[in-house]
Design an enzyme around this catalytic site. Structure first.
Site, PDB file in Angstrom:
ATOM      1  N   ASN A 129       0.870  -1.177   0.000  1.00 35.36           N
ATOM      2  CA  ASN A 129       0.000   0.000   0.000  1.00 35.36           C
ATOM      3  C   ASN A 129       0.906   1.226   0.000  1.00 35.36           C
ATOM      4  OD1 ASN A 129      -1.890   1.959   0.427  1.00 35.36           O
ATOM      5  ND2 ASN A 129      -2.771   1.055   2.274  1.00 35.36           N
ATOM      6  N   ARG A 186      -2.760  -2.177  -3.324  1.00 39.91           N
ATOM      7  CA  ARG A 186      -4.003  -1.444  -3.076  1.00 39.91           C
ATOM      8  C   ARG A 186      -4.022  -0.235  -4.010  1.00 39.91           C
ATOM      9  NH1 ARG A 186      -5.526   2.876   1.405  1.00 39.91           N
ATOM     10  NH2 ARG A 186      -7.727   2.989   0.933  1.00 39.91           N
ATOM     11  N   HIS A 213     -13.420   2.075   0.511  1.00 38.84           N
ATOM     12  CA  HIS A 213     -13.348   1.032   1.548  1.00 38.84           C
ATOM     13  C   HIS A 213     -13.941  -0.281   1.034  1.00 38.84           C
ATOM     14  CE1 HIS A 213     -13.561   4.219   4.991  1.00 38.84           C
ATOM     15  NE2 HIS A 213     -12.295   3.873   4.775  1.00 38.84           N
ATOM     16  N   ARG A 273     -13.221  14.596   8.300  1.00 40.54           N
ATOM     17  CA  ARG A 273     -14.090  14.948   7.161  1.00 40.54           C
ATOM     18  C   ARG A 273     -15.524  15.141   7.635  1.00 40.54           C
ATOM     19  NH1 ARG A 273     -12.369   9.832   4.062  1.00 40.54           N
ATOM     20  NH2 ARG A 273     -10.131  10.133   4.094  1.00 40.54           N
ATOM     21  N   GLU A 332      -8.112  -5.635   5.530  1.00 39.37           N
ATOM     22  CA  GLU A 332      -8.064  -5.247   4.113  1.00 39.37           C
ATOM     23  C   GLU A 332      -6.874  -5.880   3.402  1.00 39.37           C
ATOM     24  OE1 GLU A 332      -9.373  -0.875   3.632  1.00 39.37           O
ATOM     25  OE2 GLU A 332      -9.049  -1.130   5.768  1.00 39.37           O
TER      26      GLU A 332
END
Ligand code: ADP
Length: 401
Positions: free
Chosen positions: A7, A95, A184, A245, A388
């Site tokens: 990643n 990823r 996600h 956010r 993940e």
């Protein structure tokens, strides 16, 4: 079979090497501040074994290619390593944040895929270019080893038009692909599969609401195993409240801020992406701090908590309506897996919908997949830890056969 999962961020590289027969993580590491005068390297050998070990060091690393070379040294070194040579790695899974409408599944990376990731960079300007740097550095460092791209957006590509379109001029979709993509996806897919396993059934029989609550947070409505709606939109800004956010906001507020406060585009971007959410409401983006402050009766932290839980509850109601029938609500991510208070707040007073949390079960935190609904609840409420990286490794293995 050993799969390396990578990643890449603009100045970081995270890696995990999996032994796929047992899904064990043989080694994991993080290289941060790449390109700065003092980069930070953390490498763990057998991170989940009692005899595991860890090395941390600081040194200047000029770029991602140099970072990959350090990772290879650490993976093959006689003390820190777990493989003899880099050729012991069967494949590498990357990823990639944005695959747009082009990718519904993981794919082996070739020149066309690289071009497509480049073309989608305007949709994820902070992520796709960084992901590409990692891919290109790995292609140079691991010649002949297959590389696979696993997209954050792919799982949501089954969302129907009525859920992915925005009610704006159609031309903006046709020309510029302005639409909901969702993110996600790897996590939502992983926990959906783990839920089916946990419930001893197959995913295509299940209707789920999956709730990923981390620094970024999103929810997905899953019907017969396929995603039919998700809370993040064209960008990861839409939806439930996050660490920094805002999530959903009246777009008219932006015109107001631009007109009255003379805020420009960059300032609005920073406001909504970096200074909002929990941080904007009560000064911290870390849920543990919010919970502490709330306990100490800080009114702003209490408001942040209430708003956070309330927004999740609203989406549960919306997705229940979209699904028609709901088998389980699934919490995951750092907050979803660890905060009994948030889970309770999000599920409170939904008994009329058959959603009833057990206070006793909700308090248990054993790091395992578990049920937390009360006996009289028709809808199961589960906590399923996400992984993940393992999902990327599995996706990579499936593609290379
Ligand atoms: P990321 O999205 O970066 O992968 P994580 O999934 O690790 O992040 O989630 C980070 C969030 O989880 C932070 O807000 C952190 O405060 C929260 N968190 C971690 N442990 C706990 C805990 N025990 N109780 C409440 N929140 C927690």
């Amino acid at each position: 079979m050993k799969i390396l999962v990578i990643n890449t961020g603009s100045s970081s590289l995270k890696y995990q090497l999996f032994f796929m027969d047992t899904s064990e993580v043989l080694a994991a590491g993080l290289i941060e501040k790449i390109g700065e005068s003092s980069s930070v390297i953390t490498h763990r050998k057998h991170p989940y074994r009692t005899d595991g070990s860890k090395v941390s060091k600081e040194q200047a690393i000029t770029g991602h290619k140099a970072a990959i070379s350090i990772m290879i040294d650490l993976l093959t070194d006689k003390n820190t390593g777990v493989i003899e040579t880099k050729k012991d790695i069967t494949a590498i899974g990357h990823r990639v944040v944005h695959g747009g409408e082009a990718f519904h599944e993981p794919v082996v990376i070739d020149q066309d895929v690289i071009r497509a990731i480049q073309e989608h960079a305007p949709l994820a300007p902070l992520h796709n270019p960084a992901n590409l740097i990692g891919i290109e550095a790995c292609q140079e460092s691991f010649p002949g080893i297959p590389q696979v791209a696993v997209f954050d957006t792919a799982f949501h590509q089954t969302i129907p038009p009525r859920a992915f379109h925005y009610a704006i001029e159609h031309e903006l979709y046709e020309k510029y692909k302005v639409r909901r993509y969702g993110f996600h996806g790897t996590s939502h897919k992983y926990v959906a599969f783990q839920t089916a396993k946990f419930l001893n059934t197959t995913l295509d029989t299940l209707n789920l609401i999956t709730i990923h609550l981390g620094n970024g947070s999103s929810m997905a409505a899953i019907q017969n195993g396929k995603c039919i709606d998700t809370s993040m939109g064209m960008t990861p800004l839409e939806g439930i409240v996050m660490g920094t956010r805002s999530g959903d906001i009246d777009p008219g507020i932006l015109f107001f801020l631009a007109n009255e406060l003379k805020m420009n585009i960059a300032e609005l971007d920073t406001l909504l992406n970096k200074k909002s959410g929990l941080k904007g409401l009560c000064g911290t983006n870390d849920m543990r701090d919010v919970l502490e402050k709330r306990k100490a009766k800080d009114p702003k932290a209490s408001l942040a908590f209430d708003l956070y839980a309330y927004r999740i509850k609203k989406y549960i109601g919306a997705y229940f309506a979209a699904l028609g029938k709901l088998d389980a609500i699934v919490f995951t991510g750092g907050i979803g897996e660890n905060s009994s208070d948030i889970r309770k707040g999000a599920c409170e007073n939904l008994e009329a919908l058959g959603i009833s949390i057990s206070d006793g079960l909700n308090q248990i935190n054993n790091g395992q997949s578990r049920s937390i609904h009360s006996d009289d609840g028709k809808v199961k409420i589960l906590v399923i830890p996400t992984n993940e990286e393992l999902q990327i490794a599995k996706g990579t293995m499936e593609v290379i056969g």
